[in-house]
Write an enzyme that holds these catalytic residues in place. Structure first.
Site, short mmCIF file in Angstrom:
data_model
loop_
_atom_site.label_atom_id
_atom_site.label_comp_id
_atom_site.label_asym_id
_atom_site.label_seq_id
_atom_site.Cartn_x
_atom_site.Cartn_y
_atom_site.Cartn_z
CG ASP A 259 -18.84 -29.94 9.51
OD1 ASP A 259 -18.53 -30.99 8.92
OD2 ASP A 259 -19.55 -29.93 10.53
CG HIS A 282 -14.52 -31.18 10.27
ND1 HIS A 282 -15.67 -31.37 11.00
CD2 HIS A 282 -13.79 -30.26 10.97
CE1 HIS A 282 -15.64 -30.62 12.09
NE2 HIS A 282 -14.51 -29.94 12.10
#
Length: 461
Positions: A259, A282
């Site tokens: 993430d 991310h």
């Protein structure tokens, strides 16, 4: 000279975008942002020769978890030994809570509480591992925190040890891995909560059940030389998550997760990041903010000198529709990217939900965002994307010396309800961002002709 020119541009820009909405406080914020940098200073945590238990050497008292019955074989439950050792160390001035090298300690969910006697050091040299079976987790008793450090002041965490969340079974049970699974939040591996004057140096945090390292409701936190690691497909494993915290410095760290490498959310300000490696993951994100019509405020954030490789986003601000509040006074500079899908992105329509999100007119205001010296390769055609709300547009965005390209040379910029300026070398061209005030644009362009041929070369970290 460049700094003076940029400050002038920003002041002019604010005048071009609605003087009725912009007061002196906005000008002050933008001016201060130019001088808001990571202070190098003395970021070294204090290292020392460890004394034997019960012996006072150099005014340090060693509290070794082994002395309280810890086995360190990775299978025996060492939770009680850790709790007893913590009570001793926390109540003893100038003590060292030691997790020795060469051993693996199985510890269940525990909250290590302060306040503690002065100058406590937490020296982690070995490995602390979490139980790996989600079925044994008691959410009523343990909440969603595995190792939590609460109400501490002036504590230094240091060493070459590992905090391992043993998250693989948690990831497999996630609804993001399998839509038939229930969506249940998993624990955070390491949490620092309601604390101040904390230093963390040299540790490795890996395989978090969900988020790896959370800083919550804390002030004056310095993190140096940490490594955060989880597989690229591990769901919701943010590397370092900062919430409701102020005066946080993160530097010289390597983060690769499933993430956001770094996520900064509501009620956080004065966040400084320098020399950060990110990938996989991310990207480096402000948000998400505004979910369920909530208030979100983040201000005064600087990222200086970063390398992002193979991430799904680069420099991202993400907000839900329906929220309120603002993101303001943010500077991303000296960033190199390699094969990043969305290098620069503001998304006021973020929707991380199995169902489509309802269209709403209210949104979190995003303004005074500076991107400077950002270069590299984009995996998506839209290398720069400003997707902003028609009713609450993004404003006062500054692009300076940007060079982003796709493999086939078709990089584009997308703008919706976003205004600002670009100067220096800008590729791809960001004409859609420019102010509609021709008089202001002419003044800007007259002052930046000398910068148009500049080209910035970044080196990898």
């Amino acid at each position: 000279m460049a700094k003076i020119i940029l400050c002038l541009f920003l002041v002019l820009l604010m005048g071009a975008h609605g003087a009725a909405k912009t007061d002196l406080s906005d000008e002050v914020i933008l001016s201060e942002l130019e001088d808001f940098d990571v202070e190098e200073g003395d970021d070294e945590a204090e290292f020392f020769d460890l004394p034997r238990w019960g012996v006072d050497r150099g005014n340090k008292i060693l509290v070794n978890v082994d002395s309280f019955g810890a086995v360190g074989d990775g299978a025996s439950d060492d939770t009680k030994a850790f709790v007893d050792a913590w009570k001793q160390a926390c109540s003893t001035p100038k003590s060292v809570f030691l997790v020795p090298a060469g051993r693996s300690y199985l510890v269940n969910a525990t909250r290590f509480r302060g306040p503690c006697a002065g100058r406590l050091r937490v020296q982690i040299e070995g490995t602390i591992v979490a139980p790996d079976d989600p079925k044994n987790w008691n959410f009523t008793k343990n909440g969603r925190i595995w190792l939590g450090f609460f109400y501490l002041t002036g504590v230094h965490f240091q060493g070459g040890g590992i905090i391992d969340g043993s998250g693989s079974k948690w990831w497999a049970a996630s609804c993001k891995k399998n839509k038939t699974n229930p969506c249940i939040a998993a624990p955070t591996a390491l949490t620092i909560y309601a604390s101040s004057g904390i230093k963390v140096k040299g540790l490795t945090i890996q395989n978090g059940q969900q988020m790896n390292f959370v800083i919550s409701r804390s002030d004056s936190i310095r993190i140096t030389g940490v490594t955060v690691s989880a597989p690229g497909d591990s769901p919701n494993t943010d590397g370092i998550h900062i919430t409701e915290s102020t005066n946080v410095v993160l530097q010289n760290s390597k983060i690769g997760t499933g993430d956001d490498c770094v996520s900064i959310v509501n009620a956080s300000s004065n966040i400084k990041m320098k020399r950060i490696y990110c990938g996989p993951g991310h990207g480096i994100s402000i948000g998400s903010l505004g979910k369920d019509n909530s208030v979100g405020i983040v201000t005064r954030v600087v990222l200086d000198n970063a390398f992002l490789k193979g991430t799904t986003n680069g420099l991202r601000i993400k907000t839900w529709q329906g929220g309120s509040g603002y993101v303001r006074a943010v500077r991303f500079q000296n960033v190199r990217m390699q094969d990043v899908s969305n290098p620069i992105i503001i998304d006021q329509f973020y929707c991380d939900s199995p169902k489509s999100c309802q269209n709403q007119t209210s949104a979190i205001e995003i303004s005074e965002i500076v991107y400077r010296n950002v270069s590299g390769t984009s995996k998506s055609k839209k290398a720069i994307k400003f997707a902003c709300n028609d009713n609450v547009p993004c404003s006062h965005i500054v692009l300076n010396n940007i060079n982003l390209e796709t493999s086939d040379g078709t990089a584009e910029v997308y703008c919706n309800s976003a205004t600002g300026i670009g100067y220096g070398y800008i590729h791809p061209s960001a004409e859609c961002l420019n102010s509609d005030d021709k008089k202001i644009n002419q003044k800007m362009e007259a002052g930046v002709d000398e910068s148009r041929e500049e080209y910035v070369v970044h080196t990898e970290l």
